[in-house]
Design an enzyme around this catalytic site. Structure first.
Site, PDB file in Angstrom:
ATOM      1  N   HIS A 270      32.707  38.369  35.833  1.00 34.24           N
ATOM      2  CA  HIS A 270      33.862  37.483  35.714  1.00 34.24           C
ATOM      3  C   HIS A 270      33.488  36.058  36.123  1.00 34.24           C
ATOM      4  O   HIS A 270      33.810  35.085  35.425  1.00 34.24           O
ATOM      5  CB  HIS A 270      35.003  37.972  36.609  1.00 34.24           C
ATOM      6  CG  HIS A 270      35.921  38.949  35.954  1.00 34.24           C
ATOM      7  ND1 HIS A 270      35.566  40.253  35.720  1.00 34.24           N
ATOM      8  CD2 HIS A 270      37.197  38.817  35.494  1.00 34.24           C
ATOM      9  CE1 HIS A 270      36.573  40.885  35.143  1.00 34.24           C
ATOM     10  NE2 HIS A 270      37.570  40.034  34.986  1.00 34.24           N
TER      11      HIS A 270
ATOM     12  N   HIS B 207      34.463  41.786  44.509  1.00 35.20           N
ATOM     13  CA  HIS B 207      33.106  41.274  44.697  1.00 35.20           C
ATOM     14  C   HIS B 207      32.974  40.609  46.054  1.00 35.20           C
ATOM     15  O   HIS B 207      33.969  40.202  46.665  1.00 35.20           O
ATOM     16  CB  HIS B 207      32.748  40.259  43.605  1.00 35.20           C
ATOM     17  CG  HIS B 207      32.569  40.863  42.253  1.00 35.20           C
ATOM     18  ND1 HIS B 207      31.441  41.565  41.896  1.00 35.20           N
ATOM     19  CD2 HIS B 207      33.374  40.875  41.161  1.00 35.20           C
ATOM     20  CE1 HIS B 207      31.557  41.988  40.648  1.00 35.20           C
ATOM     21  NE2 HIS B 207      32.726  41.584  40.180  1.00 35.20           N
TER      22      HIS B 207
END
EC number: 3.1.3.-
Length: 411
Positions: free
Chosen positions: A147, A198
């Site tokens: 992303h 993350h």
């Protein structure tokens, strides 16, 4: 560079990737291999981040931010770009769309290569709470953040373009677009940490990778534009050769991961785009932006309606055709060893996103089956070939067939 691994099955109860016992990865990669040694070097750093990440998430969490970051995360997904980019192309933003598409494909591919090479986990959950609208987190490694890579690559390229056009824009338009781009970059990258998807290392590495790709694309933009407008026969040949090379080069993950399938899909789309722009006539492409008049909005709506229907029909037709054609061809050529399942039809349905069945892994681009767990992994099996045909076809239709129809219909 094909990274072979031993046939090590993961337990069915294992939900997330990258958290197997160390022996699992030493058996998969080889205890003395550079790949295993690097993973063991980075893993403690990734694990140490969890406590601080949990404190940050706990401190900032509230219902409004939960909704905001979960939904803005969709702006960095495959589905968003697969829908938005053809529409931009059909609106006449030809080279910008091709640049962004290539950047997005490169981001998916290179971040996927790193993910599947290191096989590092996402932040621990619990204690982290994973906020997501997708189940893909279960089937992807964490390092680096795809992303973030995509947001940085497309965002910074848009910034470079915006800065180059600043003198020809009004101050209001310039600062409005600048704010949108910066908000997009910040929302995606910071949202990965807020959503527990993350850690700092994932995001920082994704940032470096994304910015590097953006700089490279910007520096060599004229070269790529010349390639897309070239009539040289070397263009389609090199496009196919490079696409097949990149698919072959992709590291083999230790566990069943969707990164390889996503990479194959987007490499195939780029190959289809290269072939489509090479075959397309200059008139059909120039028509996309030369047709600006009082009826443009109506014509543009018809373009989008036709284009979306075209893609849906193609996917449906391609699936059925592949189901009927590929298995008999492979059997007649005695290539049964390229079939990852005894039932090839099920494998092809999975590769082309046709159905969901027990044991399949759902992704935004389709479904994968036991392609990864084949005792002797073969990169170009039936599932891979099916995926290449379907997604290269999408790129080809969007850049060749659709503009040709728009020109003929004068829309």
């Amino acid at each position: 560079m094909v990274h072979k691994k031993k046939n090590v099955d993961i337990p069915s109860s294992q939900k997330y990737l990258g958290i197997q016992h160390v022996n699992f990865y030493s058996n998969a990669f080889g205890k003395e291999s550079l790949r295993f040694q690097l993973r063991e070097l980075i893993l403690p750093i990734v694990r140490k981040e969890t406590r601080l990440l949990y404190k940050i998430q706990s401190f900032f969490r509230n219902p409004w931010l939960d909704v905001y970051f979960m939904y803005t995360a969709t702006l960095g997904t495959h589905v968003f770009f697969m829908l938005a980019l053809p529409i931009f192309f059909w609106s006449g933003c030809i080279y910008y769309t091709l640049d962004i598409t290539q950047l997005f494909a490169a981001g998916v591919y290179f971040s996927g290569c790193i993910k599947d090479y290191f096989c590092l986990p996402r932040p621990r959950s619990p204690p982290m709470v994973r906020l997501t609208l997708s189940s893909d987190a279960e089937y992807e490694y964490g390092f680096p953040s795809t992303h973030t890579t995509n947001a940085m690559a497309t965002g910074f390229y848009s910034l470079f373009l915006l800065l180059s056009m600043s003198d020809s824009m009004s101050s209001i338009s310039y600062y409005f677009l600048l704010s949108l781009v910066l908000l997009y970059i910040a929302s995606i990258s910071l949202g990965r940490i807020y959503c527990g998807m993350h850690g700092f290392m994932d995001v920082s590495t994704g940032t470096i990778l994304g910015v590097t790709l953006a700089i490279f694309q910007w520096k060599y933009a004229d070269f790529f534009h010349n390639v897309w407008s070239s009539s040289s026969t070397s263009v389609p040949i090199l496009s196919v050769v490079l696409a097949l090379f990149f698919i072959w080069f992709h590291p083999q993950p230790a566990e069943r991961c969707i990164c390889l399938e996503d990479s194959i899909s987007f490499i195939s789309v780029i190959m289809g785009i290269d072939l489509g722009t090479w075959f397309a006539s200059p008139e059909s492409l120039s028509h996309l932006h030369d047709n600006l008049n009082s009826y443009f909005l109506l014509k543009f709506f018809v373009r989008v309606l036709f284009g979306v229907c075209m893609i849906l029909i193609w996917k449906s037709f391609a699936k059925q055709a592949l189901l009927a054609v590929l298995p008999p061809i492979f059997k007649s050529l005695r290539l049964s060893y390229l079939e990852p399942k005894s039932q090839s039809e099920k494998g092809i349905r999975a590769a082309t996103g046709s159905n969901h069945s027990p044991g399949n892994i759902g992704t935004e681009l389709g479904v994968i089956t036991s392609h990864q767990s084949h005792p002797h992994p073969v990169r170009f099996d039936i599932e891979t070939i099916a995926r290449i045909i379907v997604y290269s076809g999408i790129g080809f239709l969007c850049t060749y067939f659709a503009p040709k129809v728009f020109l003929k219909w004068k829309i």
